[in-house]
Design a protein around this motif. Structure first.
Motif, PDB file in Angstrom:
ATOM      1  N   SER A  22     -24.116  53.371   2.618  1.00 21.26           N
ATOM      2  CA  SER A  22     -23.493  52.216   1.598  1.00 21.26           C
ATOM      3  C   SER A  22     -24.478  52.388   0.290  1.00 21.26           C
ATOM      4  N   LEU A  23     -25.720  52.649   0.561  1.00 21.80           N
ATOM      5  CA  LEU A  23     -26.623  52.860  -0.769  1.00 21.80           C
ATOM      6  C   LEU A  23     -26.451  54.081  -1.495  1.00 21.80           C
ATOM      7  N   VAL A  24     -26.106  55.247  -0.702  1.00 21.21           N
ATOM      8  CA  VAL A  24     -25.775  56.484  -1.122  1.00 21.21           C
ATOM      9  C   VAL A  24     -24.542  56.230  -2.099  1.00 21.21           C
ATOM     10  N   PHE A  25     -23.600  55.662  -1.653  1.00 20.67           N
ATOM     11  CA  PHE A  25     -22.337  55.541  -2.306  1.00 20.67           C
ATOM     12  C   PHE A  25     -22.714  54.755  -3.545  1.00 20.67           C
ATOM     13  N   LEU A  26     -23.447  53.542  -3.673  1.00 22.09           N
ATOM     14  CA  LEU A  26     -23.622  52.977  -4.751  1.00 22.09           C
ATOM     15  C   LEU A  26     -24.452  53.562  -5.887  1.00 22.09           C
ATOM     16  N   LEU A  56     -16.772  58.324   5.926  1.00 23.85           N
ATOM     17  CA  LEU A  56     -17.652  57.735   6.827  1.00 23.85           C
ATOM     18  C   LEU A  56     -17.357  56.033   7.486  1.00 23.85           C
ATOM     19  N   PHE A  57     -17.163  55.478   6.069  1.00 23.96           N
ATOM     20  CA  PHE A  57     -16.780  54.084   6.397  1.00 23.96           C
ATOM     21  C   PHE A  57     -15.405  53.891   7.288  1.00 23.96           C
ATOM     22  N   GLY A  58     -14.590  54.754   6.772  1.00 24.62           N
ATOM     23  CA  GLY A  58     -13.155  54.914   7.460  1.00 24.62           C
ATOM     24  C   GLY A  58     -13.198  55.136   9.014  1.00 24.62           C
ATOM     25  N   LEU A  72      -3.582  45.003  16.053  1.00 24.62           N
ATOM     26  CA  LEU A  72      -3.577  44.411  14.806  1.00 24.62           C
ATOM     27  C   LEU A  72      -4.309  43.202  14.844  1.00 24.62           C
ATOM     28  N   ARG A  73      -4.497  42.526  15.891  1.00 18.41           N
ATOM     29  CA  ARG A  73      -5.675  41.273  15.709  1.00 18.41           C
ATOM     30  C   ARG A  73      -6.796  41.671  15.213  1.00 18.41           C
ATOM     31  N   PHE A  74      -7.295  43.044  15.398  1.00 20.96           N
ATOM     32  CA  PHE A  74      -8.728  43.234  14.846  1.00 20.96           C
ATOM     33  C   PHE A  74      -8.644  43.152  13.450  1.00 20.96           C
ATOM     34  N   VAL A  75      -7.504  43.472  12.728  1.00 20.51           N
ATOM     35  CA  VAL A  75      -7.526  43.525  11.262  1.00 20.51           C
ATOM     36  C   VAL A  75      -7.538  42.238  10.735  1.00 20.51           C
ATOM     37  N   ARG A  76      -6.868  41.300  11.564  1.00 19.06           N
ATOM     38  CA  ARG A  76      -6.847  39.627  11.297  1.00 19.06           C
ATOM     39  C   ARG A  76      -8.213  39.330  11.407  1.00 19.06           C
ATOM     40  N   THR A  77      -8.888  39.466  12.447  1.00 17.60           N
ATOM     41  CA  THR A  77     -10.111  38.675  12.635  1.00 17.60           C
ATOM     42  C   THR A  77     -11.371  39.449  12.143  1.00 17.60           C
ATOM     43  N   HIS A  78     -10.945  40.649  11.446  1.00 20.63           N
ATOM     44  CA  HIS A  78     -12.152  41.680  10.684  1.00 20.63           C
ATOM     45  C   HIS A  78     -11.783  41.676   9.313  1.00 20.63           C
ATOM     46  N   TRP A  79     -11.173  40.826   8.559  1.00 23.02           N
ATOM     47  CA  TRP A  79     -10.711  40.790   7.336  1.00 23.02           C
ATOM     48  C   TRP A  79     -11.570  41.298   6.263  1.00 23.02           C
ATOM     49  N   LEU A  80     -12.846  40.812   6.487  1.00 23.35           N
ATOM     50  CA  LEU A  80     -13.938  41.046   5.588  1.00 23.35           C
ATOM     51  C   LEU A  80     -14.342  42.604   5.651  1.00 23.35           C
ATOM     52  N   VAL A  84     -13.904  45.360   2.780  1.00 24.73           N
ATOM     53  CA  VAL A  84     -14.849  46.196   2.316  1.00 24.73           C
ATOM     54  C   VAL A  84     -14.628  47.818   2.260  1.00 24.73           C
ATOM     55  N   LEU A  85     -13.550  47.860   3.189  1.00 30.38           N
ATOM     56  CA  LEU A  85     -13.186  49.260   3.295  1.00 30.38           C
ATOM     57  C   LEU A  85     -12.426  49.569   2.072  1.00 30.38           C
ATOM     58  N   VAL A  86     -11.513  48.738   1.656  1.00 27.99           N
ATOM     59  CA  VAL A  86     -10.803  48.907   0.484  1.00 27.99           C
ATOM     60  C   VAL A  86     -11.631  49.004  -0.577  1.00 27.99           C
ATOM     61  N   LEU A  87     -12.781  47.886  -0.670  1.00 28.79           N
ATOM     62  CA  LEU A  87     -13.553  47.882  -2.000  1.00 28.79           C
ATOM     63  C   LEU A  87     -15.099  48.303  -1.396  1.00 28.79           C
ATOM     64  N   PRO A  88     -15.164  49.804  -1.306  1.00 24.66           N
ATOM     65  CA  PRO A  88     -16.300  49.850  -0.741  1.00 24.66           C
ATOM     66  C   PRO A  88     -17.690  49.369  -1.600  1.00 24.66           C
TER      67      PRO A  88
END
Length: 218
Positions: A22-26, A56-58, A72-80, A84-88
């Motif tokens: 994450s720090l490398v990405f930033l 790596l995040f993906g 699909l329940r994982f996507v709903r319960t882990h929406w954050l 973050v995957l969409v907005l790294p």
């Protein structure tokens, strides 16, 4: 969630590596946005590092989704996590979680609850503000009629936005810049509310404790 589940074990094994990624990405993104005088090879290396970190995040997201068995329940319960995957650019916030996990793993004494809230909120504000300033500067400084012309302008704008002050001397003029502004406003309100609520709770406990310690009839 079971502490010995495959998903938890995976998260424990990868949390430090993902935080570093994450720090490398930033850092790579900052170099691409601000490094106008860097050689083309250096910029290409930064872009490659960003793509590798994002991949790596993906992979991490896909593995945790597979191990959870929730479909699909994982996507709903882990929406954050999905956001973050969409907005790294928000991924560096994992550093906050990793700091807590490392202290807990080594049995080191942690700060009191209220001190941790203030510390983590401050760290989150710094990371979000820096990422937001980079993103806004990238989309704004070349736009027609832009008021955010330098990275210093962008940092000033990010600070005033996160502080919910909003002087209005520099403002985004592009649609994407305004979307980023809305996100920063929401983060600023949430973090300010967390710190204010924690401080108020601490004051109430202090006053209650002082009242309990007074002699009867005083």
């Amino acid at each position: 969630m079971d502490d010995d589940s495959p998903q938890v074990r995976w998260e424990r094994r990868t949390e430090v590596a993902l935080a570093l990624a994450s720090l490398v990405f930033l850092a790579s993104y900052a170099a691409l946005v601000l490094g106008h005088g860097l050689p083309a090879a250096a910029l290409d290396a930064c872009l490659a590092a960003m793509v590798a970190a994002w991949a790596l995040f993906g992979v991490d997201y896909a593995v945790r989704w597979r191990l959870s068995g929730q479909r699909l329940r994982f996507v709903r319960t882990h929406w954050l996590d999905t956001l973050v995957l969409v907005l790294p650019l928000l991924r560096p916030l994992r550093v906050v979680k990793v700091y807590e996990a490392v202290q807990r793993r080594h049995g080191q004494p942690r700060l009191a609850l209220y001190a941790r809230v203030v510390f983590y909120a401050g760290l989150s504000v710094t990371l979000i503000g820096f990422a937001g300033a980079l993103a806004v500067y990238q989309v704004e400084h070349t736009a027609p009629h832009a008021t955010i012309l330098t990275f210093g302008d962008s940092v000033w704008w990010a600070c005033s936005t996160l502080a919910t002050v909003g002087y209005g001397d520099v403002t985004p003029v592009t649609p994407l810049g305004r979307v980023i502004a809305v996100g920063l406003m929401g983060c600023g309100l949430a973090l300010l509310g967390a710190v204010t609520g924690s401080f108020s709770s601490w004051l109430l406990q202090v006053f209650t404790r002082e009242g309990d310690e007074r002699p009867p009839g005083s």
